[in-house]
Motif scaffolding. Structure first.
Motif, PDB file in Angstrom:
ATOM      1  N   GLY A  19       0.723  -1.216  -0.143  1.00 60.89           N
ATOM      2  CA  GLY A  19      -0.131   0.086   0.089  1.00 60.89           C
ATOM      3  C   GLY A  19       0.840   1.384   0.046  1.00 60.89           C
ATOM      4  N   ILE A  83      -6.475  -5.996  -0.307  1.00 57.47           N
ATOM      5  CA  ILE A  83      -5.292  -5.865   0.731  1.00 57.47           C
ATOM      6  C   ILE A  83      -4.529  -7.124   0.728  1.00 57.47           C
ATOM      7  CG2 ILE A  83      -4.482  -5.304   3.112  1.00 57.47           C
ATOM      8  CD1 ILE A  83      -7.032  -3.250   3.459  1.00 57.47           C
ATOM      9  N   ARG A 251      -3.426  -1.813   7.344  1.00 50.03           N
ATOM     10  CA  ARG A 251      -3.962  -1.203   6.380  1.00 50.03           C
ATOM     11  C   ARG A 251      -5.535  -1.375   6.442  1.00 50.03           C
ATOM     12  NH1 ARG A 251      -2.089  -2.858   1.236  1.00 50.03           N
ATOM     13  NH2 ARG A 251      -3.730  -1.188   0.443  1.00 50.03           N
TER      14      ARG A 251
END
Length: 346
Positions: A19, A83, A251
């Motif tokens: 990310g 993710i 995240r």
């Protein structure tokens, strides 16, 4: 988190998660005119999970100047699994066109045959536009199928598979060790899917799957592709895996998996993805903080085990004639793309 896109190494050696913003490299002056007319092969980038493959692909795309990335990741095909599969960021997907990401629902099955057919069409289309396809991913069966073709085993027998899956695990393991010791040596006791397939092949053909795979592995590699591999020592890649799992949790991995689980959209294949499988198990046990913390630790352990299995595949791929292998722990990350670009030239 199976076969995801990978972290980037800063010059200090610290891992940066999927990310985080990856470093950008300016196009070398005249790169498109200097290279595109001479390059006749396309790269297939492989390496262990969390090893920097995606960063290399993006760097190579920037250096070439007219390239598109083709994902070879069996879990990035699923929508909304973002993710945990370390998909490229929206900014990266705008900067460089990406293919074979978010193409099926997580409730649907998706096979290597499905991927190979789509990949061949995408590669042909990209090349027809005068661009360079860059194939990258950690699903090494996909890479091997693209380079050498598919292993032609017998058609699946649903009734036989159900019967084998229902066997006592110890009896099933004993049969595998009896009929195919070589396969048993590399298939984990808890890997029911691969165990069932190995026994199924033997019962249907009378030949061990390991023997059939050895015949497959003796085939020639396609001449229009260049295999580019990243080599990592075990301790270094394990540290990167642990760091990336922590980053993914930070995240919002837990929330992502919980939403998919609560909506009941994870099919049998998608829920086996690393990160998703462990957290779904925690939710099914009540989802306490302790259960989730245990699941996160299991993700690290199982991902390190997955990387060990990848090393076996990578050793086989290392014999590919003319391939380029980069010592990722020693060679600065910002040099990888240039080395790959130079290797693509005739």
């Amino acid at each position: 988190m199976v076969s995801p896109s990978d972290c980037v190494i800063r010059r200090t050696g610290a891992a940066v998660g999927a990310g985080a913003r990856r470093p950008s490299y300016p196009h070398p002056t005249g790169s498109r005119s200097a290279y595109s007319a001479r390059v006749r092969r396309f790269p297939v980038i492989v390496g262990p999970t969390a090893g920097g493959k995606s960063a290399l692909a993006l760097d190579l795309a920037a250096r070439f100047g007219n390239a598109e990335i083709v994902s070879a990741d069996s879990m990035q095909v699923f929508r909304r699994m973002d993710i945990g599969t370390a998909k490229p960021t929206p900014e990266e997907r705008v900067a460089v066109p990406h293919h074979l990401i978010d193409i099926v629902e997580p409730s649907e099955p998706f096979s290597v045959d499905d991927w190979l057919g789509r990949a061949e069409r995408v590669i042909a289309d990209v090349r027809a536009r005068g661009a360079l396809p860059i194939v990258v991913g950690g699903t090494l069966l996909y890479a091997k199928a693209l380079l050498e073709g598919l292993f032609e085993g017998p058609e699946p027998d649903a009734a036989l598979r159900d019967a084998l899956a229902a066997m006592d695990p110890h009896e099933r393991r004993a049969e595998l060790e009896r009929v195919d010791p070589a396969a048993a040596a590399r298939i984990h006791f808890n890997d029911v899917r691969r165990t069932v397939r190995a026994i199924e092949v033997h019962r249907l053909t009378g030949t061990p799957i390991s023997a059939l795979q050895r015949e497959w592995e003796s085939g020639r590699t396609r001449p229009d592709a260049l295999l580019v591999g990243l080599d990592w020592p075990t301790e270094a890649i394990n540290r990167r895996i642990n760091a990336r799992v922590r980053e993914m949790v930070g995240r919002g991995l837990v929330a992502e998996v919980r939403a998919l689980w609560e909506h009941g959209v994870l099919g049998a294949q998608a829920r086996e993805a690393l990160g998703y499988k462990q957290l779904v198990g925690a939710f099914e046990r009540g989802g306490s903080e302790e259960a989730i913390a245990d699941a996160v630790e299991r993700i690290k352990v199982e991902t390190r085990r997955f990387a060990k299995n990848q090393r076996t595949w990578l050793r086989r791929l290392r014999t590919t004639p003319g391939s380029l292998w980069i010592d990722a722990a020693s060679d600065p990350a910002e040099t990888w793309g240039q080395r790959a670009l130079e290797a693509l030239e005739p």
